[in-house]
Design a protein around this motif. Structure first.
Motif, PDB file in Angstrom:
ATOM      1  N   ASN A  78     -14.261  -9.977 -11.024  1.00 43.54           N
ATOM      2  CA  ASN A  78     -14.873  -9.698 -12.334  1.00 43.54           C
ATOM      3  C   ASN A  78     -14.205  -8.519 -13.039  1.00 43.54           C
ATOM      4  N   GLY A  79     -12.871  -8.458 -12.953  1.00 45.78           N
ATOM      5  CA  GLY A  79     -12.100  -7.453 -13.674  1.00 45.78           C
ATOM      6  C   GLY A  79     -11.977  -6.100 -13.026  1.00 45.78           C
ATOM      7  N   LYS A  80     -12.579  -5.903 -11.857  1.00 44.32           N
ATOM      8  CA  LYS A  80     -12.508  -4.620 -11.149  1.00 44.32           C
ATOM      9  C   LYS A  80     -11.724  -4.785  -9.847  1.00 44.32           C
ATOM     10  N   LEU A  81     -10.863  -3.826  -9.576  1.00 43.18           N
ATOM     11  CA  LEU A  81     -10.024  -3.858  -8.383  1.00 43.18           C
ATOM     12  C   LEU A  81     -10.872  -3.684  -7.130  1.00 43.18           C
ATOM     13  N   THR A  82     -10.771  -4.668  -6.224  1.00 38.99           N
ATOM     14  CA  THR A  82     -11.540  -4.609  -4.985  1.00 38.99           C
ATOM     15  C   THR A  82     -10.666  -4.440  -3.744  1.00 38.99           C
ATOM     16  N   LYS A  83      -9.353  -4.741  -3.870  1.00 41.94           N
ATOM     17  CA  LYS A  83      -8.478  -4.615  -2.701  1.00 41.94           C
ATOM     18  C   LYS A  83      -7.036  -4.416  -3.145  1.00 41.94           C
ATOM     19  N   ILE A  84      -6.353  -3.506  -2.444  1.00 38.76           N
ATOM     20  CA  ILE A  84      -4.916  -3.279  -2.635  1.00 38.76           C
ATOM     21  C   ILE A  84      -4.282  -3.416  -1.253  1.00 38.76           C
ATOM     22  N   LYS A  85      -3.132  -4.083  -1.195  1.00 39.72           N
ATOM     23  CA  LYS A  85      -2.433  -4.233   0.081  1.00 39.72           C
ATOM     24  C   LYS A  85      -0.964  -3.887  -0.105  1.00 39.72           C
ATOM     25  N   ALA A  86      -0.454  -3.040   0.779  1.00 36.12           N
ATOM     26  CA  ALA A  86       0.963  -2.687   0.811  1.00 36.12           C
ATOM     27  C   ALA A  86       1.519  -3.105   2.164  1.00 36.12           C
ATOM     28  N   ASP A  87       2.609  -3.858   2.144  1.00 37.74           N
ATOM     29  CA  ASP A  87       3.252  -4.253   3.399  1.00 37.74           C
ATOM     30  C   ASP A  87       4.746  -4.430   3.191  1.00 37.74           C
ATOM     31  N   ASP A  88       5.430  -4.847   4.227  1.00 32.79           N
ATOM     32  CA  ASP A  88       6.867  -5.107   4.239  1.00 32.79           C
ATOM     33  C   ASP A  88       7.683  -3.930   3.720  1.00 32.79           C
ATOM     34  N   PHE A  89       8.124  -3.972   2.467  1.00 33.17           N
ATOM     35  CA  PHE A  89       9.045  -2.964   1.948  1.00 33.17           C
ATOM     36  C   PHE A  89       8.419  -2.083   0.869  1.00 33.17           C
ATOM     37  N   SER A  90       7.116  -2.046   0.810  1.00 26.86           N
ATOM     38  CA  SER A  90       6.441  -1.265  -0.226  1.00 26.86           C
ATOM     39  C   SER A  90       6.651   0.230  -0.009  1.00 26.86           C
ATOM     40  N   ASP A  91       6.790   0.941  -1.116  1.00 23.15           N
ATOM     41  CA  ASP A  91       6.878   2.397  -1.026  1.00 23.15           C
ATOM     42  C   ASP A  91       5.569   3.060  -1.465  1.00 23.15           C
ATOM     43  N   ALA A  92       4.501   2.250  -1.617  1.00 21.19           N
ATOM     44  CA  ALA A  92       3.196   2.770  -2.027  1.00 21.19           C
ATOM     45  C   ALA A  92       2.623   3.679  -0.950  1.00 21.19           C
ATOM     46  N   LYS A  93       1.934   4.701  -1.396  1.00 19.26           N
ATOM     47  CA  LYS A  93       1.289   5.634  -0.472  1.00 19.26           C
ATOM     48  C   LYS A  93      -0.179   5.803  -0.851  1.00 19.26           C
ATOM     49  N   THR A  94      -0.972   6.214   0.142  1.00 17.01           N
ATOM     50  CA  THR A  94      -2.364   6.539  -0.121  1.00 17.01           C
ATOM     51  C   THR A  94      -2.402   7.874  -0.868  1.00 17.01           C
ATOM     52  N   LYS A  95      -3.561   8.253  -1.329  1.00 22.61           N
ATOM     53  CA  LYS A  95      -3.708   9.536  -2.018  1.00 22.61           C
ATOM     54  C   LYS A  95      -3.345  10.699  -1.097  1.00 22.61           C
ATOM     55  N   ALA A  96      -3.532  10.523   0.204  1.00 18.50           N
ATOM     56  CA  ALA A  96      -3.193  11.558   1.187  1.00 18.50           C
ATOM     57  C   ALA A  96      -1.721  11.526   1.575  1.00 18.50           C
ATOM     58  N   GLY A  97      -0.935  10.624   0.978  1.00 19.02           N
ATOM     59  CA  GLY A  97       0.500  10.574   1.233  1.00 19.02           C
ATOM     60  C   GLY A  97       0.933   9.694   2.384  1.00 19.02           C
ATOM     61  N   ILE A  98       0.063   8.845   2.901  1.00 14.25           N
ATOM     62  CA  ILE A  98       0.418   7.960   4.011  1.00 14.25           C
ATOM     63  C   ILE A  98       1.009   6.672   3.452  1.00 14.25           C
TER      64      ILE A  98
END
Length: 152
Positions: A78-98
């Protein structure tokens, strides 16, 4: 002897019940710079149009999935983000830098002991939010996948 055994069992039960687990503050539920609960436009402003998107109606509302070529996926209800997934070659980090490739010591320094461990998944629940948090997959001592949001 019975009294000693009862004392030992009671002490062990109290010690086990007092083990401190970490809950993640709700404002730490972020991956790739996008917070849990963000809008579709917030994700599109940050990452552009997705490489692939899928929409389907469920009993709980409209579910939309965005896939980006950088191994970062978003799921909205319903237009609101409920899940984010980072895998394989993603350079995304959590707010704590993980991010992917971080070792278990870094994860524990950022979040403490997990609330729950299931096989390779280290689960940290969000404070005051049932079934929502971070799931960090560890293989061979390194982070290989991160999920943020609804944990299922």
């Amino acid at each position: 002897m019975k009294k000693l055994l009862l004392t030992v069992i009671t002490g062990a039960a109290l010690l086990a019940g007092s083990t401190c687990f970490a809950t993640v503050p709700a404002n730490q539920l972020e991956l790739g710079g996008i917070p849990y609960g963000a809008s579709v436009s917030t994700v599109e402003n940050a990452y552009g149009r997705p490489r692939k998107s899928e929409r389907e109606m469920k009993s709980y509302g409209e579910k939309v999935e965005y896939e980006y070529g950088n191994s970062l996926d978003f799921e909205f209800v319903n237009g609101k983000l409920t899940k984010i997934k980072a895998d394989d070659f993603s350079d995304a980090k959590t707010k704590a830098g993980i991010g992917l490739g971080a070792d278990m010591a870094m994860v524990k320094k950022a979040y403490g002991e997990p609330d729950f461990i299931h096989e390779e998944d280290f689960i940290y629940y969000a404070e005051g939010m049932q079934g929502i948090g971070l799931k960090i997959e560890i293989k061979y001592g390194k982070v290989t996948e991160i999920k943020c949001g609804v944990l299922n």
